[in-house]
Design an enzyme around this catalytic site. Structure first.
Site, PDB file in Angstrom:
ATOM      1  N   GLY A   1       0.839  -1.194   0.000  1.00 23.29           N
ATOM      2  CA  GLY A   1       0.000   0.000   0.000  1.00 23.29           C
ATOM      3  C   GLY A   1       0.873   1.242   0.000  1.00 23.29           C
ATOM      4  CB  THR A   2       1.655   3.640  -2.223  1.00 27.60           C
ATOM      5  OG1 THR A   2       0.505   3.632  -3.069  1.00 27.60           O
ATOM      6  CG2 THR A   2       2.555   2.491  -2.620  1.00 27.60           C
ATOM      7  CB  THR A   3       0.151   7.749  -1.228  1.00 27.76           C
ATOM      8  OG1 THR A   3       1.054   7.412  -2.279  1.00 27.76           O
ATOM      9  CG2 THR A   3       0.059   9.270  -1.135  1.00 27.76           C
TER      10      THR A   3
END
Length: 247
Positions: A33-35
């Site tokens: 998962g990102t950001t």
């Protein structure tokens, strides 16, 4: 250690260590998962995260929730290994609930930060194998009577952010927007709008960050924590802020 220990994490470590995720061997290409990020505003904090998880160059999930309520006045989000991050968030939420049931009081805000650090330190051997998840913890400190934000490194060292802070591959692009748009006197609506714009800009530059997905009605998760507690911004409101952004 007795079964009435106020730390749920230590309790599980001693009495049921097999339930904690442990990995051996070389890293594999698991979903990430990102950001995620949080920003302070006049009355508290806003925390936001996109919904995309990636596996290499592929989209592994489009509706991942990286931002979760921790308790009535705090929230936690993660970037990195999805399996590790989800386990960490679940354990942390149980940790707060377990302590409150045994002690009949909430953990103080600094103690909550310390509990996150402990879990990250315990995960360091797995993180060194590539199974790392890095959280952002934010909420309302009842003793300080203020919104506070903490970021962490992979070894668990906390850092308080007095304006905004985040993690993930798209964070540096979001940070550019926040540097231009953030003010200490932002009201709730302005702060949410800035968060949505920062996520939109991150998605424009970082392929691992998911922007608003209008056909599927999937929008970033945005939550607000003030003296009154945790409230998630409705998807229709987030969609409205996203629609105001230039195409």
């Amino acid at each position: 250690m007795s079964v009435d220990d106020s730390s749920f994490f230590r309790l599980v470590q001693e009495h049921a260590p097999q339930t904690l995720r442990r990995r051996d061997g070389a890293p594999v290409d698991l979903p990430h998962g990102t950001t995620i990020f949080a920003l302070r505003f006049r009355d508290g904090v806003v925390i936001a995260g996109d919904r995309r998880a990636t596996s290499g160059n592929l989209i592994a999930q489009r509706d991942l929730r990286k931002v979760q309520q921790a308790d009535s006045h705090s929230c936690i989000a993660f970037a990195g290994s999805v399996a590790t991050g989800k386990e960490m968030v679940s354990l942390f939420r149980l940790e707060l609930e377990h302590y409150e049931k045994l002690e009949a009081v909430e953990l103080s805000f600094p103690a909550k930060v310390n509990r996150v650090s402990v879990m990250l330190r315990e995960n360091l051997p797995q993180a060194m194998q590539g199974f790392a998840a890095v959280p952002v913890f934010a909420g309302w400190d009842k003793l300080e009577n203020a919104g506070r934000i903490f970021t962490f490194d992979v070894a668990g060292s906390p850092a308080e952010e007095h304006e905004f802070g985040g993690s993930g591959s798209g964070w540096h692009f979001a940070k550019g927007t926040l540097k231009k748009r953030w003010r200490a006197d932002l009201d709730r609506g302005e702060a949410v709008r800035v968060a949505v714009e920062a996520l939109f800009d991150a998605a424009e530059e970082d392929t691992a960050t998911g922007g608003p997905d209008v056909p599927r009605r999937l929008y970033p998760t945005v939550a607000v924590v003030t003296e009154d507690g945790y409230v998630e911004v409705g998807e229709e409101d987030v969609a409205g802020y996203a629609a105001e952004l230039p195409a």
